[in-house]
Design an enzyme around this catalytic site. Sequence first.
Site, short mmCIF file in Angstrom:
data_model
loop_
_atom_site.label_atom_id
_atom_site.label_comp_id
_atom_site.label_asym_id
_atom_site.label_seq_id
_atom_site.Cartn_x
_atom_site.Cartn_y
_atom_site.Cartn_z
N ASP A 1 -4.88 -10.76 -0.53
CA ASP A 1 -3.53 -11.33 -0.42
C ASP A 1 -2.74 -11.10 -1.71
OD1 ASP A 1 -1.49 -12.74 0.92
OD2 ASP A 1 -2.01 -14.57 -0.17
N HIS A 2 -1.50 -10.66 -1.55
CA HIS A 2 -0.60 -10.37 -2.68
C HIS A 2 -1.15 -9.31 -3.62
CE1 HIS A 2 1.45 -13.76 -0.98
NE2 HIS A 2 2.49 -13.49 -1.73
N HIS B 1 4.95 -0.04 -0.39
CA HIS B 1 5.69 -0.93 0.50
C HIS B 1 4.71 -1.97 1.02
CE1 HIS B 1 3.89 2.06 3.16
NE2 HIS B 1 3.83 1.08 4.05
N GLU C 1 -1.12 -4.36 11.57
CA GLU C 1 -0.28 -3.94 10.45
C GLU C 1 1.17 -4.32 10.74
OE1 GLU C 1 -1.01 -0.37 7.70
OE2 GLU C 1 0.32 0.35 9.28
N CYS D 1 5.59 5.92 4.71
CA CYS D 1 4.38 5.23 4.20
C CYS D 1 3.82 5.94 2.97
CB CYS D 1 3.32 5.13 5.29
SG CYS D 1 3.80 3.98 6.57
N HIS E 1 0.84 -1.20 0.00
CA HIS E 1 0.00 0.00 0.00
C HIS E 1 0.87 1.25 0.00
CE1 HIS E 1 -0.38 0.87 4.65
NE2 HIS E 1 0.87 0.72 4.27
N HIS F 1 3.16 -5.01 3.85
CA HIS F 1 2.97 -5.44 5.23
C HIS F 1 2.48 -6.88 5.24
CE1 HIS F 1 3.39 -1.53 7.20
NE2 HIS F 1 2.70 -1.01 6.20
NI NI Z 1 2.49 0.95 5.58
#
Ligand code: NI
Length: 135
Positions: free
Chosen positions: A80-81, A40, A125, A34, A15, A42
Amino acid sequence: MRTSVYRKERFNAAHRLHNPLLSDAQNQEIFGKCNNPNYHGHNYEIVVKVTGDVVEQTGYVIDMKILHKILHEHIVEKFDHCNLNLDTEEFKNVNPTAENIARVCYEIIRPKIDASLDLKIYIYETERNYVEFPA
Ligand code: NI
């Protein structure tokens, strides 16, 4: 007797936190790393808490197999992914913070769980940062 059961699932997603109504400098100041334009990732964890009466016939609040199936089909397979900003309708115009992810997950899951059961969503997160919705 009201009892709570919990189910945890994981999904990995990318995200970027960004508000297009703010300047680049303001975004950088508020969101820091962020706001990195190249995104990036998580390793998210979602914990779902379901609270209700234990059903006499089964001894269950909710069948965990059913809860697992709902989470897997509608949350894990969906996110996911993924790049949350680019690949999902839900976050096309919503900043994908843990707060907003928790609310979106609640809105997806709520109609799929019996109305007599209370629902809470926790989104981790990081190991140390997590969000509860509704509070
Ligand atoms: Ni983040």
